[in-house]
Structures are given as structure tokens and as C-alpha cells.
Design a protein around this motif. Structure first.
Motif, PDB file in Angstrom:
ATOM      1  N   TRP A 354       0.808  -1.210   0.000  1.00 57.77           N
ATOM      2  CA  TRP A 354       0.000   0.000   0.000  1.00 57.77           C
ATOM      3  C   TRP A 354       0.846   1.267   0.000  1.00 57.77           C
ATOM      4  CZ3 TRP A 354      -4.835  -0.450  -1.482  1.00 57.77           C
ATOM      5  CH2 TRP A 354      -5.528  -1.630  -1.215  1.00 57.77           C
ATOM      6  N   LEU A 355       2.081   1.168  -0.478  1.00 61.30           N
ATOM      7  CA  LEU A 355       2.890   2.367  -0.682  1.00 61.30           C
ATOM      8  C   LEU A 355       2.442   3.074  -1.959  1.00 61.30           C
ATOM      9  CD1 LEU A 355       6.417   0.970   0.224  1.00 61.30           C
ATOM     10  CD2 LEU A 355       5.102   2.642   1.545  1.00 61.30           C
ATOM     11  N   PRO A 356       2.742   4.358  -2.102  1.00 64.10           N
ATOM     12  CA  PRO A 356       2.298   5.077  -3.304  1.00 64.10           C
ATOM     13  C   PRO A 356       2.982   4.549  -4.561  1.00 64.10           C
ATOM     14  CG  PRO A 356       2.873   6.611  -1.541  1.00 64.10           C
ATOM     15  CD  PRO A 356       3.345   5.261  -1.108  1.00 64.10           C
ATOM     16  N   ALA A 357       2.177   4.198  -5.551  1.00 59.77           N
ATOM     17  CA  ALA A 357       2.693   3.820  -6.864  1.00 59.77           C
ATOM     18  C   ALA A 357       2.745   5.021  -7.796  1.00 59.77           C
ATOM     19  CB  ALA A 357       1.826   2.725  -7.488  1.00 59.77           C
ATOM     20  N   ARG A 358       1.925   6.023  -7.528  1.00 61.58           N
ATOM     21  CA  ARG A 358       1.895   7.224  -8.350  1.00 61.58           C
ATOM     22  C   ARG A 358       1.381   8.383  -7.518  1.00 61.58           C
ATOM     23  NH1 ARG A 358      -2.132   8.417 -13.516  1.00 61.58           N
ATOM     24  NH2 ARG A 358      -1.088  10.301 -14.289  1.00 61.58           N
ATOM     25  N   ILE A 359       2.040   9.518  -7.628  1.00 61.67           N
ATOM     26  CA  ILE A 359       1.608  10.757  -6.973  1.00 61.67           C
ATOM     27  C   ILE A 359       1.608  11.842  -8.047  1.00 61.67           C
ATOM     28  CG2 ILE A 359       2.069  12.455  -5.178  1.00 61.67           C
ATOM     29  CD1 ILE A 359       3.539  10.326  -3.621  1.00 61.67           C
ATOM     30  N   LEU A 360       0.488  12.495  -8.218  1.00 61.22           N
ATOM     31  CA  LEU A 360       0.353  13.560  -9.224  1.00 61.22           C
ATOM     32  C   LEU A 360      -0.109  14.830  -8.531  1.00 61.22           C
ATOM     33  CD1 LEU A 360       0.367  14.519 -12.172  1.00 61.22           C
ATOM     34  CD2 LEU A 360      -2.003  13.721 -12.355  1.00 61.22           C
ATOM     35  N   GLN A 361       0.730  15.858  -8.599  1.00 64.29           N
ATOM     36  CA  GLN A 361       0.408  17.146  -7.978  1.00 64.29           C
ATOM     37  C   GLN A 361       0.295  18.208  -9.057  1.00 64.29           C
ATOM     38  OE1 GLN A 361       2.630  18.206  -4.453  1.00 64.29           O
ATOM     39  NE2 GLN A 361       2.513  20.380  -4.923  1.00 64.29           N
ATOM     40  N   THR A 362      -0.831  18.896  -9.076  1.00 65.44           N
ATOM     41  CA  THR A 362      -1.096  19.950 -10.053  1.00 65.44           C
ATOM     42  C   THR A 362      -1.084  21.288  -9.347  1.00 65.44           C
ATOM     43  OG1 THR A 362      -2.467  18.420 -11.337  1.00 65.44           O
ATOM     44  CG2 THR A 362      -2.657  20.761 -11.844  1.00 65.44           C
ATOM     45  N   GLU A 363      -0.198  22.179  -9.784  1.00 67.60           N
ATOM     46  CA  GLU A 363      -0.075  23.505  -9.185  1.00 67.60           C
ATOM     47  C   GLU A 363      -1.164  24.434  -9.747  1.00 67.60           C
ATOM     48  OE1 GLU A 363       1.940  24.313  -6.822  1.00 67.60           O
ATOM     49  OE2 GLU A 363       3.124  22.472  -6.766  1.00 67.60           O
ATOM     50  N   PRO A 364      -1.451  25.537  -9.048  1.00 66.46           N
ATOM     51  CA  PRO A 364      -2.445  26.485  -9.580  1.00 66.46           C
ATOM     52  C   PRO A 364      -2.072  27.033 -10.954  1.00 66.46           C
ATOM     53  CG  PRO A 364      -2.015  26.926  -7.266  1.00 66.46           C
ATOM     54  CD  PRO A 364      -1.022  25.891  -7.691  1.00 66.46           C
ATOM     55  N   SER A 365      -0.767  27.089 -11.263  1.00 63.47           N
ATOM     56  CA  SER A 365      -0.334  27.576 -12.568  1.00 63.47           C
ATOM     57  C   SER A 365      -0.595  26.575 -13.685  1.00 63.47           C
ATOM     58  CB  SER A 365       1.156  27.910 -12.529  1.00 63.47           C
ATOM     59  OG  SER A 365       1.921  26.751 -12.220  1.00 63.47           O
ATOM     60  N   GLY A 366      -0.957  25.337 -13.326  1.00 65.44           N
ATOM     61  CA  GLY A 366      -1.171  24.287 -14.310  1.00 65.44           C
ATOM     62  C   GLY A 366      -0.010  23.326 -14.437  1.00 65.44           C
ATOM     63  N   MET A 367       1.134  23.635 -13.831  1.00 64.32           N
ATOM     64  CA  MET A 367       2.280  22.732 -13.901  1.00 64.32           C
ATOM     65  C   MET A 367       1.976  21.456 -13.124  1.00 64.32           C
ATOM     66  SD  MET A 367       6.270  23.315 -12.785  1.00 64.32           S
ATOM     67  CE  MET A 367       5.941  23.186 -11.027  1.00 64.32           C
ATOM     68  N   GLN A 368       2.320  20.321 -13.705  1.00 69.71           N
ATOM     69  CA  GLN A 368       2.089  19.020 -13.091  1.00 69.71           C
ATOM     70  C   GLN A 368       3.417  18.346 -12.781  1.00 69.71           C
ATOM     71  OE1 GLN A 368      -0.503  16.807 -15.761  1.00 69.71           O
ATOM     72  NE2 GLN A 368      -2.308  17.484 -14.640  1.00 69.71           N
ATOM     73  N   VAL A 369       3.566  17.919 -11.540  1.00 68.29           N
ATOM     74  CA  VAL A 369       4.743  17.180 -11.092  1.00 68.29           C
ATOM     75  C   VAL A 369       4.266  15.783 -10.699  1.00 68.29           C
ATOM     76  CG1 VAL A 369       6.650  17.077  -9.462  1.00 68.29           C
ATOM     77  CG2 VAL A 369       5.843  19.292 -10.287  1.00 68.29           C
ATOM     78  N   GLU A 370       4.838  14.769 -11.340  1.00 67.50           N
ATOM     79  CA  GLU A 370       4.368  13.398 -11.168  1.00 67.50           C
ATOM     80  C   GLU A 370       5.508  12.516 -10.685  1.00 67.50           C
ATOM     81  OE1 GLU A 370       2.024   9.979 -13.835  1.00 67.50           O
ATOM     82  OE2 GLU A 370       2.632  11.897 -14.705  1.00 67.50           O
ATOM     83  N   MET A 371       5.181  11.576  -9.804  1.00 68.73           N
ATOM     84  CA  MET A 371       6.143  10.593  -9.312  1.00 68.73           C
ATOM     85  C   MET A 371       5.586   9.203  -9.584  1.00 68.73           C
ATOM     86  SD  MET A 371       7.228  12.382  -5.671  1.00 68.73           S
ATOM     87  CE  MET A 371       8.668  11.319  -5.468  1.00 68.73           C
TER      88      MET A 371
END
Length: 408
Positions: A354-371
Motif C-alpha cells: 500500500w505504498l504510493p505507486a503514483r503521486i500527481l500534484q497539479t499547481e495552480p499555474s497548471g504545472m504538473q509534477v508526477e512521481m
């Protein structure tokens, strides 16, 4: 002889001849041709760059669909059931067998009284045998009565177990690797350093970004009755100075270095990244609770403020990693207010403990940082990989044993 012939009259003395003006035409078209050729080359280079960027993307993991939330159940923070409160009950269980050991003290009296029933059988006397038998009976009665008394004394100690709460299982220590993507373009490898000794934890998330520098998020604290309890959260973006949030448990306040304001510290409060491991620990403890539509509230502090995050269970999906496809449960943070453009999506995989397989963070500017999960830097412990569902008691009560084999 042709039927028609055209003869240009000779040029006037002050008028330029056709032969003199003719070379300017090809020269002018040659200059425009060079400009057109340069423009075509630049357009071709741009087209090639766009094609390379498209090929560098990960088309398998599409952005999550924006569906209207359908809330089935709302869970609020409440005390968990960690193994720590069980330990104070152990001394009572250790001291409990001591009284039954002292109970056989009447045994010497029974040995002295044993010959007298034999005499009473030969010469039955109503006086002394009755007394002797009474002593023997009293000794036997005391011995028999001591057992129920000890059992009765031990009975109240059994319900001394902690009150029921959320099942909770903190992941064991390990260094995790993640492929990082910025706006869908593959970047360098990021890491999550996680340490847990059963009482304290530390989490350091490092995400490299080109031309900007690494984003480093650090959270450390202890584990209390509400689960993971941060004491300090640090956020450093590139070359900027770090912003720190301090969770003061004595004054019940959260103070920030970025702003002079402070806010009340709620029970079970988290920071932006400890909330990922808090959610992981809750799902590890009771995965069947988190069905589609179940929403859980978290009080989460950023680097300058604290607010409520509603995390909704979307459902089970498939995530593509460098090692292949992984089944995972999708959680998304619902909008906190009108016009909220910051988003957070987390996929927890049962096959990874149950560890994270994917983390997706979307900033207010629209930039997306994915792990995206890329494996561990060190070998995983056997206890972590055995059961993708609810862990057994040995995993909860002795996480330090797992940590010793994996600790960096």
C-alpha cells in the motif's frame, strides 16, 4: 515570316534599358528565397522538437478524469489503535501470576493434618477428627477458593485493552525511488526517504527539476494516539531558502517562518507530505473500509497556513511503471473552495504494501509534477511484502525488527 511581330521602340536617352534592369529581378527573388528557406528550416526543427517531446511522454498514465464527487461516507480524524497503549497492560499480566504462586502456603498445614484422619478412621472420635477434617477442609477450601479469587482478580485486567479506533499500520523503513515527470516529460529520478522506529518517523522527499534545482520536502515527528504526528515540516524549492512550519504540541499551535501568523493545532494534524503516509497507514490497517465514495478529512498544514483536506476514494485503477502495470487504489483531494486549482492525486498499490505507486500534484499555474514507482534502493523486508491487506499483530507491535534489515 511571322504574322505578328512586336518591336520595342528604342529607349529614350534618359531612360534605363531593359538589359540594365533585368538582373535586379533574380537578385531580389534570391534574397526572399533565402528567408523562406530559413523559415522552413526553423519550422522543421520546431516540429522535430515537438515530436521528441511527444515521444518522451508517458501516454499510459492519462490525467485523472474530473468526475463529480459522489460522497458515500465521511470519515473524520479520531484516535487510532496503535500498539503502544497495549504495553502498559503487560506489567499487570506479569504481576498477576504472583498471587497464585503464594496461595499454596496452607500446604504445610495440610501435611500436619493428614495423619489425623487415619487415626479417626480407627477410633472415630467426634471431637478431634472434626477439627482435623475442618482444618483439612479449610486448607482445601482456601486452595480451591484462591483459584477463583485469582481468576476474578485477573478478569478486570483483560478489558484493560485500548478503546477501539481506526486500524493503523505504519510502513516499515525504506528508501523508495520514483521516476519524476514535469508536465508529462520524463525527468531525473526522485526519492522518498522514510524512517520509522515505532515511536518516531522522518520523511524526506526529493524531486529534481531542471534549471531550477531540486524540490526537497522534509517532515519529522513522532507517532501518537492519532497516528503520525509531525513536529516540523520544511519545504525548500530550488535555490530559495527553506520555509518551515513547527507543530508545537505544548501550546497546541502551528507557527510558520514564512508568516508571523499562527494557527490552532488540531488532533491528527498533518503536513503536505506526511498526510501521504498517514493515508497509507490507515489503508494498510483497514483496506476494506476505503471503498469508492468514502471520503476522509485531514487537517493539513502548508508552509504558511492550515486547512481541511477532503480525500475521496475514487476506485481501483491500473498504473504503468517502469516494471510494468500495477493495480492501485486511486485517492483524490476534492476542491477545498470555489475556484481551487491545486490538485493532488495518490495511487496506493496493495502489491507494494500500500505504498504510493503514483503521486500527481497539479499547481495552480497548471504545472504538473508526477512521481511513478521505480523500486526500492534497498531490499524490502519480508513482513512488508507478505500481506497486501491488513497486517498481522507482529508487524504492528515490532516494526523495529523490520527496520533493522532495511534501514539505510
Amino acid at each position: 515570316m511571322p504574322l505578328f511581330s512586336f518591336h520595342r521602340p528604342p529607349a529614350a536617352p534618359g531612360e534605363p534599358s531593359v538589359a540594365a534592369s533585368a538582373p535586379n529581378g533574380p537578385r531580389r527573388w534570391g534574397r526572399w528565397g533565402r528567408w523562406v528557406g530559413a523559415a522552413l528550416i526553423v519550422a522543421g526543427l520546431h516540429w522535430s522538437a515537438m515530436r521528441w517531446i511527444e515521444h518522451a511522454k508517458q501516454p499510459a498514465n492519462q490525467p485523472p478524469e474530473q468526475k463529480p464527487p459522489v460522497q458515500v461516507e465521511l470519515l473524520t480524524p479520531k484516535p487510532v489503535a496503535p500498539p503502544a497503549p497495549v504495553k502498559p497492560a503487560e506489567p499487570a499480566h506479569v504481576a498477576r501470576p504472583a498471587p497464585p504462586k503464594a496461595a499454596p502456603a496452607p500446604a504445610p498445614v495440610q501435611q500436619l493434618a493428614a495423619p489425623e484422619p487415619v487415626l479417626s478412621a480407627a477410633t472415630p472420635q467426634p471431637g478431634e477428627p472434626a477439627a482435623a477434617s475442618g482444618v483439612a477442609a479449610s486448607g482445601a477450601g482456601a486452595a480451591s477458593a484462591s483459584a477463583p479469587t485469582a481468576a476474578a482478580a485477573a478478569a478486570p485486567a483483560a478489558p484493560a485493552a485500548p478503546a477501539s479506533g481506526d486500524k493503523f499500520s505504519v510502513p516499515p523503513t525504506g528508501d523508495l525511488r520514483y521516476d519524476t515527470l514535469v508536465n508529462g516529460v520524463m525527468n531525473q529520478t526522485g526519492t522518498i526517504h522514510w524512517t520509522n522506529d515505532g515511536q518516531h518517523y522522518e520523511m524526506v522527499v526529493s524531486i529534481p527539476l531542471p534549471f531550477v534545482g531540486p524540490y526537497v520536502y522534509s517532515s519529522k515527528g513522532h507517532i501518537d494516539a492519532f497516528g503520525i504526528a509531525p513536529e516540523q515540516y520544511s519545504e525548500k524549492r530550488g535555490r530559495r531558502a527553506a520555509d518551515v512550519a513547527v507543530f508545537n504540541r505544548e501550546t497546541k499551535q502551528i507557527v510558520y517562518t514564512r508568516t508571523p501568523n499562527s494557527q490552532p493545532l488540531a488532533d491528527g494534524a498533518q503536513d503536505r507530505f506526511s498526510v501521504v503516509m498517514q493515508l497509507t497507514s490507515l489503508v494498510r490497517g483497514a483496506p476494506d473500509v476505503y471503498k469508492p465514495g468514502v471520503t476522509r478529512q485531514f487537517s493539513v498544514a502548508d508552509n504558511d497556513s492550515s486547512e481541511i483536506w477532503p480525500m475521496e476514494t475514487v476506485g481501483d485503477e491500473t498504473v504503468q511503471t517502469r516494471d510494468g502495470f500495477v493495480a492501485a487504489r486511486h485517492f483524490t483531494r476534492l476542491p477545498r473552495r470555489e475556484g481551487d486549482r491545486r490538485k493532488l492525486d495518490i495511487w496506493l498499490a496493495p502489491s507494494l504494501g500500500w505504498l504510493p505507486a503514483r503521486i500527481l500534484q497539479t499547481e495552480p499555474s497548471g504545472m504538473q509534477v508526477e512521481m511513478l514507482w521505480a523500486g526500492k534502493l534497498q531490499a524490502a523486508s519480508a513482513a512488508e511484502n507478505n500481506a497486501p491487506g491488513t497486517p498481522d499483530a507482529s508487524e504492528e507491535t515490532a516494526p523495529a525488527a523490520d527496520d533493522a534489515s532495511v534501514r539505510p
